[in-house]
Design an enzyme around this catalytic site. Structure first.
Site, PDB file in Angstrom:
ATOM      1  N   TYR A  17      -2.258   4.797  -6.283  1.00  0.00           N
ATOM      2  CA  TYR A  17      -2.649   4.276  -7.598  1.00  0.00           C
ATOM      3  C   TYR A  17      -4.149   3.998  -7.672  1.00  0.00           C
ATOM      4  O   TYR A  17      -4.638   3.483  -8.671  1.00  0.00           O
ATOM      5  CB  TYR A  17      -1.796   3.083  -8.033  1.00  0.00           C
ATOM      6  N   LYS A  28      -8.873  -0.676  -4.792  1.00  0.00           N
ATOM      7  CA  LYS A  28      -8.580   0.586  -4.092  1.00  0.00           C
ATOM      8  C   LYS A  28      -9.287   1.769  -4.753  1.00  0.00           C
ATOM      9  O   LYS A  28      -9.682   2.719  -4.101  1.00  0.00           O
ATOM     10  CB  LYS A  28      -7.064   0.828  -4.038  1.00  0.00           C
ATOM     11  N   GLY A  88       2.031   6.243  -0.107  1.00  0.00           N
ATOM     12  CA  GLY A  88       3.014   5.771  -1.078  1.00  0.00           C
ATOM     13  C   GLY A  88       3.762   4.620  -0.437  1.00  0.00           C
ATOM     14  O   GLY A  88       3.198   3.911   0.405  1.00  0.00           O
ATOM     15  N   PRO A  89       5.030   4.398  -0.792  1.00  0.00           N
ATOM     16  CA  PRO A  89       5.741   3.226  -0.273  1.00  0.00           C
ATOM     17  C   PRO A  89       6.180   3.329   1.191  1.00  0.00           C
ATOM     18  O   PRO A  89       6.894   4.246   1.567  1.00  0.00           O
ATOM     19  CB  PRO A  89       6.969   3.141  -1.190  1.00  0.00           C
ATOM     20  N   GLY A 109      -7.048  -5.578  10.044  1.00  0.00           N
ATOM     21  CA  GLY A 109      -5.633  -5.776   9.706  1.00  0.00           C
ATOM     22  C   GLY A 109      -4.715  -5.066  10.690  1.00  0.00           C
ATOM     23  O   GLY A 109      -3.609  -4.654  10.335  1.00  0.00           O
ATOM     24  N   PHE A 120      -0.527  -8.592  -4.405  1.00  0.00           N
ATOM     25  CA  PHE A 120       0.719  -9.237  -4.872  1.00  0.00           C
ATOM     26  C   PHE A 120       0.981  -8.730  -6.275  1.00  0.00           C
ATOM     27  O   PHE A 120       0.058  -8.241  -6.945  1.00  0.00           O
ATOM     28  CB  PHE A 120       0.601 -10.768  -4.857  1.00  0.00           C
TER      29      PHE A 120
END
Ligand code: HXC
Ligand code: NAP
Length: 284
Positions: A148, A163, A190-191, A16, A98
Site C-alpha cells: 500500500y 511507507k 503483503g500479509p 526491529g 495500528f
C-alpha cells in the site's frame, strides 16, 4: 537458494530484528554466514532473540536503539563500527502501525508512526551510508515497505504515508548512491501473520479470513519466503539489482486493482450457464 556462505565476514544490521519478519531475516542471513546485529527498543526481546540466534550457531549481537532518535542512531552505528568492524549491509525493518479511523488520530500518532518508519529508515541509512562513502566501502541497503506504499490505504494512513516515503527514498537513494557502490532495494510484503502486526492490525479471525480471500494464492505469506528473498537482495548474488521494490504478496494488490477479479467468487454453475446461453445465442 544461494550456495555457500555469501555473507561470510559481513556485518548485517537489522532494525526491529528481535521479532517477526526481522528475526526470520536475521536467522536466514545468519545461516548464510553473516554476523547479525539487531536493534530495537525492548532489551528483553533483543536478548532473547540473540540467545535464539546463538543457539543456531549464528554470531549475533544487539544494541538498544530507538530509530526515531538520530543522535542515538549515530552513536549506535559508531559503537558497532568500532566494536565489531565495518557494517556491510543494512535492513530497515523497524515499524510502528495500528488501524484507526484517521479522524480519531492525533498529530502525535502520525509523528510516532512516521518517526519510526520513515525517519527511522532515513536516520540509519544516512548514518551508515555516510560511513560507507567516507571509507569508500561498498554496501547494500534493504528497506521493508508495503504494497500500500503505492496504492495508499484507508485506516492505516500514517503508515501508508510513511511507507510511501520509504519507497520513494529507496528509489531516490539507489539513483544517487549507485555510483558510490551502494545498492538500495526494497521488499513490499503483503500479509504475513506476525504477532506484532496481527495484534495491532488484524484483531479478529473475520478480518483475517477477509484478508486471505483477497490473495489469489489463497493463503498468508510464510516468513521463510520473505527471508530467502531478503538474503538474495542484500547479497552480491543480486549485484545488478538496484532501486527495485520486489512485491511478495501472493498477487494480493494486483487482484485488488483488476476490475473483474471479484468474479473469482462466482460458482462453476454461473460459468456453465454463461456457456450455455452463449451457445444458444450463436445457434440463433
Ligand atoms: C489511535 C493510537 C493508537 C491506536 C497509539 N496511538 N496507538 N491512536 N489508535 N491504536 C497514539 C497514542 O494515543 C499517542 O498519541 C501516539 O499514538 C503514540 O502512542 P504511544 O503508545 O505513546 O507510542 P509508542 O509507545 O512509541 O508505541 C508506538 C506504537 C506501537 C506504533 C503506537 O504500536 C508500537 O510500539 N509498535 C511497534 C510494532 C508494530 O507496530 N508492529 C506492526 C508492524 S506491521 P497521543 O496524542 O494520545 O499522545 C506493519 C505492516 C502491516 O507495519 C501490514 C499488515 C498486512
Ligand atoms: P513486528 O514484529 O511488530 O516488527 C516491528 C519491529 O520494529 C519490532 O521488533 C519493534 O521492536 C521494532 N520497532 C518499533 N519501533 C521501533 C523504534 N522506535 N526503534 C527501533 N525499533 C522499533 O512486525 P512485523 O510484521 O515483523 O513487521 C516487520 C516489517 O514488515 C515492518 O517494516 C512492517 O511494516 C513490514 N510489513 C509487515 C507485514 C505483515 O503482514 N506482517 C506486511 C507488510 C509490511 P520494539 O517494539 O522492541 O522496538
Amino acid at each position: 537458494m544461494m550456495n555457500g556462505k555469501p555473507f561470510a565476514n559481513k556485518i548485517v544490521v537489522i532494525s526491529g530484528g528481535a521479532t517477526g519478519l526481522g528475526l526470520e531475516m536475521a536467522k536466514k542471513i545468519g545461516s548464510y554466514g553473516a554476523t547479525i546485529v539487531i536493534l530495537s527498543r525492548n532489551e528483553e526481546r533483543l536478548n532473547d532473540a540473540v540467545e535464539s540466534l546463538k543457539k543456531e550457531g549464528i554470531n549475533a549481537h544487539y544494541y538498544v536503539c530507538d530509530v526515531r532518535d538520530h543522535v542515538k542512531v549515530d552513536e549506535t552505528v559508531q559503537e558497532i563500527w568500532n566494536g565489531l568492524g565495518p557494517i556491510n549491509c543494512l535492513i530497515n525493518n523497524a515499524a510502528g502501525n495500528f488501524i484507526s479511523r484517521t479522524e480519531d488520530l492525533s498529530v502525535k500518532a502520525f509523528e510516532t508512526v512516521i518517526g519510526i518508519v520513515l525517519m527511522g529508515t532515513i536516520h540509519l541509512s544516512l548514518s551508515v551510508g555516510k560511513m560507507w562513502i567516507k571509507e569508500q566501502i561498498k554496501g547494500s541497503i534493504l528497506n521493508i515497505t508495503t504494497t500500500y506504499s503505492w496504492t495508499g490505504s484507508g485506516y492505516v494512513t500514517p503508515s501508508a504515508a510513511a511507507k510511501g516515503g520509504v519507497t520513494a527514498f529507496t528509489r531516490s537513494l539507489a539513483s544517487e548512491w549507485g555510483s558510490r557502490g551502494i545498492r538500495v532495494n526494497a521488499i513490499a510484503p503483503g500479509p504475513f501473520k506476525t504477532e506484532g502486526a496481527w495484534k495491532r492490525l488484524v484483531p479478529s479471525e473475520v478480518i483475517e479470513k477477509e484478508m486471505t480471500k483477497r490473495v489469489p494464492l489463497g493463503r498468508l505469506g510464510n516468513p521463510e519466503e520473505i527471508s530467502e528473498l531478503a538474503a538474495y537482495l542484500l547479497s552480491d548474488y543480486s549485484g545488478y539489482i538496484n532501486g527495485d521494490v520486489v512485491t511478495i504478496d501472493g498477487g494480493e494488490w494486483i487482484y485488488g486493482g483488476g476490475q473483474f477479479n471479484q468474479l473469482s467468487t462466482l460458482p462453476d454453475e454461473f460459468w456453465e450457464s454463461l456457456k450455455e446461453s452463449r451457445k444458444k445465442i450463436q445457434s440463433n
